[in-house]
Design a protein around this motif. Structure first.
Motif, PDB file in Angstrom:
ATOM      1  N   ALA A 257      11.688  -3.760   2.146  1.00  0.00           N
ATOM      2  CA  ALA A 257      10.515  -4.636   2.040  1.00  0.00           C
ATOM      3  C   ALA A 257       9.273  -3.777   2.243  1.00  0.00           C
ATOM      4  N   MET A 258       8.182  -4.186   1.618  1.00  0.00           N
ATOM      5  CA  MET A 258       6.937  -3.421   1.679  1.00  0.00           C
ATOM      6  C   MET A 258       5.827  -4.224   2.335  1.00  0.00           C
ATOM      7  N   LYS A 259       5.014  -3.526   3.108  1.00  0.00           N
ATOM      8  CA  LYS A 259       3.774  -4.096   3.602  1.00  0.00           C
ATOM      9  C   LYS A 259       2.719  -3.785   2.544  1.00  0.00           C
ATOM     10  N   PHE A 260       2.092  -4.814   2.028  1.00  0.00           N
ATOM     11  CA  PHE A 260       1.142  -4.607   0.940  1.00  0.00           C
ATOM     12  C   PHE A 260      -0.231  -4.245   1.492  1.00  0.00           C
ATOM     13  N   TYR A 261      -0.787  -3.178   0.952  1.00  0.00           N
ATOM     14  CA  TYR A 261      -2.091  -2.674   1.385  1.00  0.00           C
ATOM     15  C   TYR A 261      -3.178  -3.724   1.191  1.00  0.00           C
TER      16      TYR A 261
ATOM     17  N   HIS B  87      -4.421 -12.790  -5.211  1.00  0.00           N
ATOM     18  CA  HIS B  87      -5.144 -11.540  -5.446  1.00  0.00           C
ATOM     19  C   HIS B  87      -4.210 -10.510  -6.080  1.00  0.00           C
ATOM     20  N   PRO B  88      -4.786  -9.535  -6.774  1.00  0.00           N
ATOM     21  CA  PRO B  88      -3.955  -8.484  -7.370  1.00  0.00           C
ATOM     22  C   PRO B  88      -3.435  -7.512  -6.314  1.00  0.00           C
ATOM     23  N   ILE B  89      -2.360  -6.870  -6.625  1.00  0.00           N
ATOM     24  CA  ILE B  89      -1.792  -5.851  -5.746  1.00  0.00           C
ATOM     25  C   ILE B  89      -2.676  -4.612  -5.792  1.00  0.00           C
ATOM     26  N   GLU B  90      -2.957  -4.074  -4.616  1.00  0.00           N
ATOM     27  CA  GLU B  90      -3.655  -2.794  -4.502  1.00  0.00           C
ATOM     28  C   GLU B  90      -2.675  -1.805  -3.884  1.00  0.00           C
ATOM     29  N   PRO B  91      -2.402  -0.695  -4.533  1.00  0.00           N
ATOM     30  CA  PRO B  91      -1.462   0.276  -3.960  1.00  0.00           C
ATOM     31  C   PRO B  91      -2.038   0.994  -2.743  1.00  0.00           C
ATOM     32  N   TRP B  92      -1.147   1.434  -1.870  1.00  0.00           N
ATOM     33  CA  TRP B  92      -1.560   2.210  -0.704  1.00  0.00           C
ATOM     34  C   TRP B  92      -2.220   3.497  -1.168  1.00  0.00           C
ATOM     35  N   PRO B  93      -3.425   3.805  -0.667  1.00  0.00           N
ATOM     36  CA  PRO B  93      -4.048   5.087  -1.013  1.00  0.00           C
ATOM     37  C   PRO B  93      -3.265   6.240  -0.387  1.00  0.00           C
TER      38      PRO B  93
END
Length: 107
Positions: free
Chosen positions: A25-29, A47-53
């Motif tokens: 499972a992922m914690k979404f940024y 909202h749209p997914i924002e990838p982890w920087p």
């Protein structure tokens, strides 16, 4: 922590990804919420997914559904498709979605 998703089982498998190795499972940024997959996030959030920087790859953002161990993005990306804690196998096919979850560029 609460993992969200569609038809989750006790190891974080969901309606979209439910093989024996789909236990991450992922914690979404973008929202700080844990989801079993990107499709569960898309179906639940407005909202749209924002990838982890890449500058935050040291943050704990990945969960092993088998032992509940959390790991940093870097640890997950270098784990060779296994939990570094319990050694449960992770789905190697998840690497096809890595750019959804993680910004693979420097910065």
């Amino acid at each position: 922590m609460k993992v969200r998703g569609v038809s989750l089982d006790e190891e974080t498998r969901c309606a979209h990804y439910h093989t024996s190795v789909d236990i991450v499972a992922m914690k979404f940024y973008c929202c700080g919420r844990w989801y079993s997959c990107h499709t569960c996030h898309e179906e639940s959030e407005s909202h749209p997914i924002e990838p982890w920087p890449s500058s935050l790859f040291s943050e704990e953002a990945v969960l092993c559904g088998k032992c509940r161990h959390t790991m940093s993005v870097s640890a997950y990306l270098h784990a060779d498709h296994r939990c570094p804690n319990c050694h449960a196998a992770f789905n190697p096919g998840c690497q096809r979605h890595a750019s959804i979850y993680f910004s693979m560029s420097q910065g």
